[in-house]
Design a protein around this motif. Structure first.
Motif, mmCIF file in Angstrom:
data_model
loop_
_atom_site.group_PDB
_atom_site.id
_atom_site.type_symbol
_atom_site.label_atom_id
_atom_site.label_comp_id
_atom_site.label_asym_id
_atom_site.label_seq_id
_atom_site.Cartn_x
_atom_site.Cartn_y
_atom_site.Cartn_z
ATOM 1 N N MET A 257 -31.915 -27.605 -3.426
ATOM 2 C CA MET A 257 -31.662 -28.283 -4.677
ATOM 3 C C MET A 257 -31.862 -29.789 -4.536
ATOM 4 O O MET A 257 -32.390 -30.425 -5.416
ATOM 5 C CB MET A 257 -30.241 -27.976 -5.151
ATOM 6 N N HIS A 258 -31.454 -30.387 -3.436
ATOM 7 C CA HIS A 258 -31.583 -31.830 -3.240
ATOM 8 C C HIS A 258 -32.593 -32.131 -2.143
ATOM 9 O O HIS A 258 -32.320 -32.874 -1.212
ATOM 10 C CB HIS A 258 -30.224 -32.441 -2.856
ATOM 11 N N GLU B 71 -31.461 -35.883 4.488
ATOM 12 C CA GLU B 71 -30.374 -35.328 5.282
ATOM 13 C C GLU B 71 -28.999 -35.491 4.643
ATOM 14 O O GLU B 71 -27.998 -35.164 5.249
ATOM 15 C CB GLU B 71 -30.359 -36.003 6.662
ATOM 16 N N LEU B 72 -28.907 -36.034 3.456
ATOM 17 C CA LEU B 72 -27.618 -36.285 2.819
ATOM 18 C C LEU B 72 -27.013 -35.005 2.251
ATOM 19 O O LEU B 72 -27.701 -34.213 1.617
ATOM 20 C CB LEU B 72 -27.760 -37.305 1.693
ATOM 21 N N ASP B 73 -25.724 -34.827 2.473
ATOM 22 C CA ASP B 73 -25.040 -33.700 1.863
ATOM 23 C C ASP B 73 -24.411 -34.170 0.544
ATOM 24 O O ASP B 73 -24.531 -35.334 0.161
ATOM 25 C CB ASP B 73 -23.986 -33.116 2.809
ATOM 26 N N GLU B 74 -23.780 -33.263 -0.146
ATOM 27 C CA GLU B 74 -23.200 -33.582 -1.460
ATOM 28 C C GLU B 74 -22.210 -34.742 -1.387
ATOM 29 O O GLU B 74 -22.180 -35.602 -2.254
ATOM 30 C CB GLU B 74 -22.507 -32.345 -2.039
ATOM 31 N N ASP C 45 -22.103 -37.275 0.804
ATOM 32 C CA ASP C 45 -22.827 -38.528 1.028
ATOM 33 C C ASP C 45 -23.533 -38.998 -0.244
ATOM 34 O O ASP C 45 -23.548 -40.184 -0.561
ATOM 35 C CB ASP C 45 -23.857 -38.372 2.149
ATOM 36 N N ILE C 46 -24.111 -38.059 -0.965
ATOM 37 C CA ILE C 46 -24.782 -38.389 -2.226
ATOM 38 C C ILE C 46 -23.778 -38.972 -3.211
ATOM 39 O O ILE C 46 -24.039 -40.001 -3.842
ATOM 40 C CB ILE C 46 -25.495 -37.156 -2.817
ATOM 41 N N ALA C 47 -22.621 -38.333 -3.317
ATOM 42 C CA ALA C 47 -21.594 -38.823 -4.233
ATOM 43 C C ALA C 47 -21.121 -40.214 -3.832
ATOM 44 O O ALA C 47 -20.922 -41.088 -4.700
ATOM 45 C CB ALA C 47 -20.417 -37.853 -4.269
ATOM 46 N N ALA C 48 -20.951 -40.464 -2.549
ATOM 47 C CA ALA C 48 -20.510 -41.782 -2.075
ATOM 48 C C ALA C 48 -21.550 -42.847 -2.384
ATOM 49 O O ALA C 48 -21.209 -43.955 -2.825
ATOM 50 C CB ALA C 48 -20.226 -41.731 -0.580
ATOM 51 N N ARG C 49 -22.806 -42.539 -2.191
ATOM 52 C CA ARG C 49 -23.874 -43.513 -2.474
ATOM 53 C C ARG C 49 -24.002 -43.775 -3.969
ATOM 54 O O ARG C 49 -24.232 -44.906 -4.383
ATOM 55 C CB ARG C 49 -25.187 -43.016 -1.900
ATOM 56 N N LEU C 50 -23.850 -42.743 -4.766
ATOM 57 C CA LEU C 50 -23.889 -42.934 -6.217
ATOM 58 C C LEU C 50 -22.722 -43.802 -6.686
ATOM 59 O O LEU C 50 -22.881 -44.631 -7.575
ATOM 60 C CB LEU C 50 -23.876 -41.583 -6.940
ATOM 61 N N ALA C 51 -21.554 -43.639 -6.069
ATOM 62 C CA ALA C 51 -20.394 -44.460 -6.411
ATOM 63 C C ALA C 51 -20.659 -45.923 -6.069
ATOM 64 O O ALA C 51 -20.290 -46.829 -6.835
ATOM 65 C CB ALA C 51 -19.150 -43.959 -5.691
#
Length: 95
Positions: A1-2, A7-10, A12-18
């Motif tokens: 899906m991503h 290599e980012l998991d869900e 890490d993605i959420a932290a970067r989006l924040a």
């Protein structure tokens, strides 16, 4: 899906989006726009009659432009308002 996220998991993605969300600044909070709004408010306080009504209209127009969050439109309105305020201050303020 991503697959594009590497290599980012869900989490890490959420932290970067924040972090990215924290970088967003509303145009009304940008220093140049804060300064123009303060100048409009200052001129409104010292204006009388029709001049005060015109400044009130300009203030409402500028706030409306800020609400739209279109940087190019805000720049156009800000330039026009600044020109009008320059003229107002040059002719209205007496020392």
């Amino acid at each position: 899906m991503h697959k594009l996220s590497g290599e980012l998991d869900e989490k890490d993605i959420a932290a970067r989006l924040a972090k990215l969300e924290a970088l967003k600044v509303h145009p009304r909070d940008e220093q140049e726009n804060v300064a123009v709004k303060a100048r409009l408010e200052r001129c409104y306080v010292m204006a009388l009659g029709e001049d005060r009504a015109e400044i009130s209209y300009l203030l409402a127009e500028f706030e409306s432009a800020l609400t739209k969050q279109d940087q190019s439109f805000i720049a156009i309105v800000r330039a026009r308002v600044t020109t009008i305020l320059d003229d107002f201050e040059a002719n209205y303020v007496r020392f």
